[in-house]
Scaffold this motif. Structure first.
Motif, short mmCIF file in Angstrom:
data_model
loop_
_atom_site.label_atom_id
_atom_site.label_comp_id
_atom_site.label_asym_id
_atom_site.label_seq_id
_atom_site.Cartn_x
_atom_site.Cartn_y
_atom_site.Cartn_z
N GLY A 170 0.74 -1.16 0.01
CA GLY A 170 0.22 0.04 0.04
C GLY A 170 0.97 1.33 0.05
O GLY A 170 0.25 2.37 -0.30
N LYS A 171 2.11 1.33 0.49
CA LYS A 171 2.86 2.44 0.50
C LYS A 171 4.48 1.95 0.59
O LYS A 171 4.53 0.82 1.10
CB LYS A 171 2.60 3.42 1.62
CG LYS A 171 2.62 3.00 2.84
CD LYS A 171 2.31 4.08 3.95
CE LYS A 171 2.66 3.68 5.44
NZ LYS A 171 2.27 4.64 6.26
N PRO A 212 -9.15 7.61 -8.00
CA PRO A 212 -8.83 6.33 -7.81
C PRO A 212 -7.54 6.03 -7.21
O PRO A 212 -6.96 7.20 -7.13
CB PRO A 212 -8.75 5.62 -9.17
CG PRO A 212 -8.64 6.66 -10.03
CD PRO A 212 -9.25 7.98 -9.56
N SER A 213 -7.22 5.24 -6.50
CA SER A 213 -5.91 4.99 -5.78
C SER A 213 -4.85 4.73 -6.79
O SER A 213 -3.79 4.93 -6.36
CB SER A 213 -6.06 4.04 -4.70
OG SER A 213 -6.31 2.73 -5.22
N THR A 214 -5.10 4.49 -8.24
CA THR A 214 -4.25 4.31 -9.13
C THR A 214 -3.19 5.50 -9.05
O THR A 214 -3.78 6.50 -9.17
CB THR A 214 -4.65 3.89 -10.51
OG1 THR A 214 -5.82 2.97 -10.19
CG2 THR A 214 -3.76 3.30 -11.37
N GLU A 234 4.13 7.07 -0.99
CA GLU A 234 4.87 7.04 0.53
C GLU A 234 3.77 7.11 1.41
O GLU A 234 3.88 7.09 2.85
CB GLU A 234 5.89 8.21 0.53
CG GLU A 234 7.14 7.99 -0.14
CD GLU A 234 8.14 9.23 -0.10
OE1 GLU A 234 7.77 10.08 0.57
OE2 GLU A 234 9.19 9.14 -0.68
N GLY A 235 2.60 7.30 1.05
CA GLY A 235 1.26 7.39 1.97
C GLY A 235 1.23 8.64 2.40
O GLY A 235 0.49 8.93 3.43
N GLN A 236 1.81 9.87 1.87
CA GLN A 236 1.77 11.27 2.34
C GLN A 236 0.69 12.25 1.66
O GLN A 236 0.74 13.39 1.74
CB GLN A 236 3.12 11.70 2.39
CG GLN A 236 4.18 10.97 3.30
CD GLN A 236 5.45 11.70 3.33
OE1 GLN A 236 5.71 12.86 3.12
NE2 GLN A 236 6.55 11.07 3.16
N TYR A 237 0.18 11.67 0.67
CA TYR A 237 -0.74 12.34 -0.16
C TYR A 237 -2.18 11.76 -0.17
O TYR A 237 -2.51 10.62 -0.68
CB TYR A 237 -0.16 12.43 -1.67
CG TYR A 237 -1.24 13.28 -2.57
CD1 TYR A 237 -0.84 14.51 -2.73
CD2 TYR A 237 -2.36 12.72 -3.24
CE1 TYR A 237 -1.64 15.34 -3.39
CE2 TYR A 237 -3.16 13.68 -3.99
CZ TYR A 237 -2.85 14.91 -4.20
OH TYR A 237 -3.44 15.37 -5.04
N PRO A 238 -3.16 12.08 0.57
CA PRO A 238 -4.51 11.78 0.60
C PRO A 238 -5.16 11.78 -0.69
O PRO A 238 -5.12 12.85 -1.23
CB PRO A 238 -5.24 12.41 1.62
CG PRO A 238 -4.06 13.36 2.47
CD PRO A 238 -2.95 13.45 1.58
N VAL A 239 -5.69 10.80 -1.18
CA VAL A 239 -6.47 10.84 -2.53
C VAL A 239 -7.78 11.23 -2.36
O VAL A 239 -8.46 10.48 -1.44
CB VAL A 239 -6.31 9.08 -3.15
CG1 VAL A 239 -7.07 9.22 -4.37
CG2 VAL A 239 -4.83 8.82 -3.18
N PRO A 240 -8.27 12.24 -3.24
CA PRO A 240 -9.63 12.62 -2.98
C PRO A 240 -10.74 11.55 -3.20
O PRO A 240 -10.18 10.52 -3.78
CB PRO A 240 -9.55 13.97 -4.40
CG PRO A 240 -8.14 14.01 -4.50
CD PRO A 240 -7.41 12.91 -4.21
#
Length: 273
Positions: free
Chosen positions: A13-14, A63-65, A53-59
């Motif tokens: 996931g990161k 999509p998480s892609t 790196e898991g530091q950007y919250p996806v709106p």
């Protein structure tokens, strides 16, 4: 059987660049007023590094892609009654614009840049048309800009760096100027001793902005502005696109490592066969 496609995934996931891999996921179904694009190439963005790196919250609507800059062809639509596009059209989204060139096209009286090497400064001045550049590693760039402007400062500061440039931005902003924060590559926590008196003394405006989380109407207005103002300059060659290096899609980890090196000047592109 549901159709599948290849996409960049992140193990766990990161993680670091080596956690990237080519995954197989279902082909998304376009919703109303959306198009499904068969991507031929995509450009890397600093946001991709943060998201990895898991530091950007996806709106919520995205999509998480990984990936936001692309070019390709329209494969099909959702419920779309417009006349602007058709299946098979070549399209691009969030393509690189080079802000120096946009400022120059709008007759900015002077354009100053900061960079971490003389090579990058020379590129910005000689290739993109900046007035001058200053090395933030070896120079007091804020003092140099003050000297270059005879103490007046600059009307607009556009910053992607964040914490380490915050005080300098306040120092170089002219009276009634504006500071626009578009990123925070050096972090978001300010160092001790930052003096914010410039906000009052100079009557400064500070604003932050993002694009990906904006609503569709805002993005449409921005797209129309790009088509009207910038696209003709790309077509006639007034605006130049500089490509640092092109990688095959499968070598996306190496592409991320190159972007992380901070040695690049042009865009990093990945192509899909």
């Amino acid at each position: 059987m549901a159709r599948t496609m290849r996409a960049i995934g992140i193990k766990g996931g990161k993680g670091p660049a080596d956690a990237l891999f080519v995954d197989t996921i279902p082909v998304p179904a376009p919703a109303s007023n959306q198009a499904l694009i068969k991507v031929k190439a995509f450009g890397l963005n600093r946001m991709d590094l943060l998201q990895r790196e898991g530091q950007y919250p996806v709106p919520p609507q995205a999509p998480s892609t990984l990936g936001v800059e692309f070019s390709g062809t329209i494969e099909n639509f959702g419920d779309y009654a417009g006349k602007d596009f058709a299946v098979g059209d070549n399209v691009f989204g969030l393509a690189y614009g080079a802000g120096i060139q946009l400022s120059k096209a709008d007759n900015a009286s002077a354009i100053y840049v900061t960079a971490g090497s003389q090579e990058k400064i020379d590129f910005c001045v000689d290739k993109l048309g900046a007035t001058a550049g200053f090395n933030y590693r070896t120079q007091d760039w804020a003092s140099e800009i003050q000297k270059a402007t005879n103490g007046r400062g600059v009307d607009v500061v556009i910053d992607f760096v964040g914490a380490t440039h915050f005080q300098g931005n306040l120092n170089v902003a002219a009276r009634d100027g504006r500071i626009v924060q578009l990123g925070q590559m050096s972090g978001s926590t300010l160092p001790a001793g930052v003096d914010i008196s410039g906000f009052i003394r100079k009557r400064l405006r500070f604003e932050g902005s993002t694009l990906r989380s904006r609503d569709e109407q805002y993005q449409k207005k921005l797209r129309d502005l790009l088509v009207e103002h910038a696209l003709p300059k790309f077509k006639d060659g007034s605006f130049k696109i500089f490509i640092e290096k092109t990688f095959p899609f499968e070598q996306v980890a190496e592409a991320h490592k190159l972007l992380e090196s901070n040695r690049t000047k042009g865009k990093i592109i990945c192509t899909i066969d």
